[in-house]
Design an enzyme around this catalytic site. Structure first.
Site, PDB file in Angstrom:
ATOM      1  N   ARG A   9      -8.321  -8.353   4.864  1.00  0.00           N
ATOM      2  CA  ARG A   9      -7.219  -7.647   5.538  1.00  0.00           C
ATOM      3  C   ARG A   9      -7.425  -6.133   5.484  1.00  0.00           C
ATOM      4  NH1 ARG A   9      -2.004  -5.477   4.072  1.00  0.00           N
ATOM      5  NH2 ARG A   9      -0.311  -6.090   5.491  1.00  0.00           N
TER       6      ARG A   9
ATOM      7  N   SER B  48       4.808  -5.931   2.908  1.00  0.00           N
ATOM      8  CA  SER B  48       3.514  -5.791   3.588  1.00  0.00           C
ATOM      9  C   SER B  48       2.408  -6.430   2.757  1.00  0.00           C
ATOM     10  CB  SER B  48       3.239  -4.313   3.881  1.00  0.00           C
ATOM     11  OG  SER B  48       2.082  -4.136   4.673  1.00  0.00           O
ATOM     12  N   LEU B  49       1.459  -5.642   2.264  1.00  0.00           N
ATOM     13  CA  LEU B  49       0.396  -6.160   1.398  1.00  0.00           C
ATOM     14  C   LEU B  49       0.956  -7.012   0.257  1.00  0.00           C
ATOM     15  CD1 LEU B  49      -2.441  -6.176  -0.048  1.00  0.00           C
ATOM     16  CD2 LEU B  49      -1.685  -4.027  -1.091  1.00  0.00           C
TER      17      LEU B  49
ATOM     18  N   GLN C 259       0.841  -1.195   0.000  1.00  0.00           N
ATOM     19  CA  GLN C 259       0.000   0.000   0.000  1.00  0.00           C
ATOM     20  C   GLN C 259       0.874   1.242   0.000  1.00  0.00           C
ATOM     21  OE1 GLN C 259      -2.804   0.052   3.200  1.00  0.00           O
ATOM     22  NE2 GLN C 259      -3.508   2.129   2.776  1.00  0.00           N
TER      23      GLN C 259
ATOM     24  N   GLN D 218       2.407 -10.341  10.980  1.00  0.00           N
ATOM     25  CA  GLN D 218       2.829  -9.232  10.118  1.00  0.00           C
ATOM     26  C   GLN D 218       2.070  -7.943  10.432  1.00  0.00           C
ATOM     27  OE1 GLN D 218       1.326  -8.071   6.379  1.00  0.00           O
ATOM     28  NE2 GLN D 218       3.054  -8.962   5.275  1.00  0.00           N
TER      29      GLN D 218
END
Length: 311
Positions: A115, A90-91, A10, A248
């Protein structure tokens, strides 16, 4: 030449980012992801404005869908060399898991949607923010965040991206206090326009919510290695991915270590970034200076995937 495919997270999104890929053979994947998630992904990729794409749940789904489309095109074009491993920031780790064969598209898309919703709701309940810290090393920033927490305000290291590139996450009060201590140590804190205190304990409610969605999917027992954010270690399969994805949300993204794992332990000499922009390419060049970096920002970039980015 052994290749790592990497996916940004993101923050990489931008209005109209899907237009360059609309006429490709892989564009129908946008409609498929829309069916799995109940969100018009095509609209997000083509017509959504920057304000819309700042919403956490929509931003994450848009970036994921973009990466899935680009990955399918890259797979068809055949990135030169052996794809030895995957990683995502991350994402982006969810796209990496899909690309590596750990998850089918339907499950990966549903997890990304869940998520994003969980993180958005958690941030609304427990407001927070993030900030970049420059001119200080990771050890110093970790020490300073510990000092802030000892005083009462909350702030933690959230992303260890590259030498001199760190991000912290916490309450506004915590980030403000860190800015004072960082300045005293010769550093500087630059606040980021984000929707919450991601990758910190303030995301605990999101982890609780995501647990249900993770329980509904099955990870492949074996797949191409994916280097995980939480431990910077390559993993080849198994159900422990549920635990890693929950951790995470509340733990730092160890990106610098992950790139070193890809380059040194797994022997990757080329890094192909599949995502809008070059969010990861600059970081990688600061960590693995001898590696070739190939950002794929348009279909034209796939015609010469072996050409590294010039310094």
């Amino acid at each position: 030449m052994r290749t790592a495919l990497v996916f940004p997270g993101q923050g990489a999104q931008k209005a109209g980012m899907g237009r360059a890929w609309r006429d490709t053979a892989s564009w129908p994947l946008a409609a498929e992801i829309s069916e799995h998630t109940g969100v018009d992904v095509g609209e997000l990729l083509l017509t959504a404005d920057d304000d819309t794409l700042r919403r956490t749940d929509l931003a994450q789904l848009a970036v994921f869908a973009y990466q899935v489309i680009v990955h399918r095109e890259a797979a068809a074009a055949g990135p030169a060399g052996e794809v030895a491993a995957y990683a995502g920031h991350s994402l982006g780790e969810y796209t990496a898991l899909y690309a590596a064969g750990a998850l089918p598209l339907a499950d990966a898309a549903r997890l990304v949607a869940a998520r994003g919703r969980a993180m958005r709701r958690s941030a609304e309940r427990t407001p927070g923010t993030m900030a970049a810290v420059v001119r200080l090393d990771a050890g110093t920033v970790d020490e300073l965040t510990g000092r802030v927490r000892a005083e009462g305000p909350q702030v933690w290291v959230a992303n260890i991206n590259a030498p001199g590139n760190l991000v912290v996450s916490g309450t506004a009060e915590g980030v403000d206090r860190l800015a004072v201590l960082a300045a005293d140590s010769g550093g500087k804190v630059l606040r980021l326009a984000v929707g919450g205190a991601f990758h910190s304990p303030l995301m605990a409610a999101a982890a609780d919510e995501l647990r249900t969605a993770l329980a509904a999917v099955e990870f492949a027992p074996a797949h191409t290695p994916v280097v995980a954010n939480v431990d910077a270690t390559p993993h080849h399969g198994g159900e422990r991915w549920r635990d890693r994805e929950l951790a995470q949300l509340t733990s730092p993204v160890r990106w610098e270590e992950s790139v070193r794992t890809l380059a040194d332990e797994l022997g990757c000499a080329r890094f192909v970034e599949l995502g809008p922009g070059r969010q990861l390419t600059g970081m990688i060049r600061r960590i693995a200076a001898d590696a070739a970096t190939v950002p794929v920002e348009s279909p034209a970039a796939l015609t010469a995937p072996t050409s590294p980015q010039a310094p």
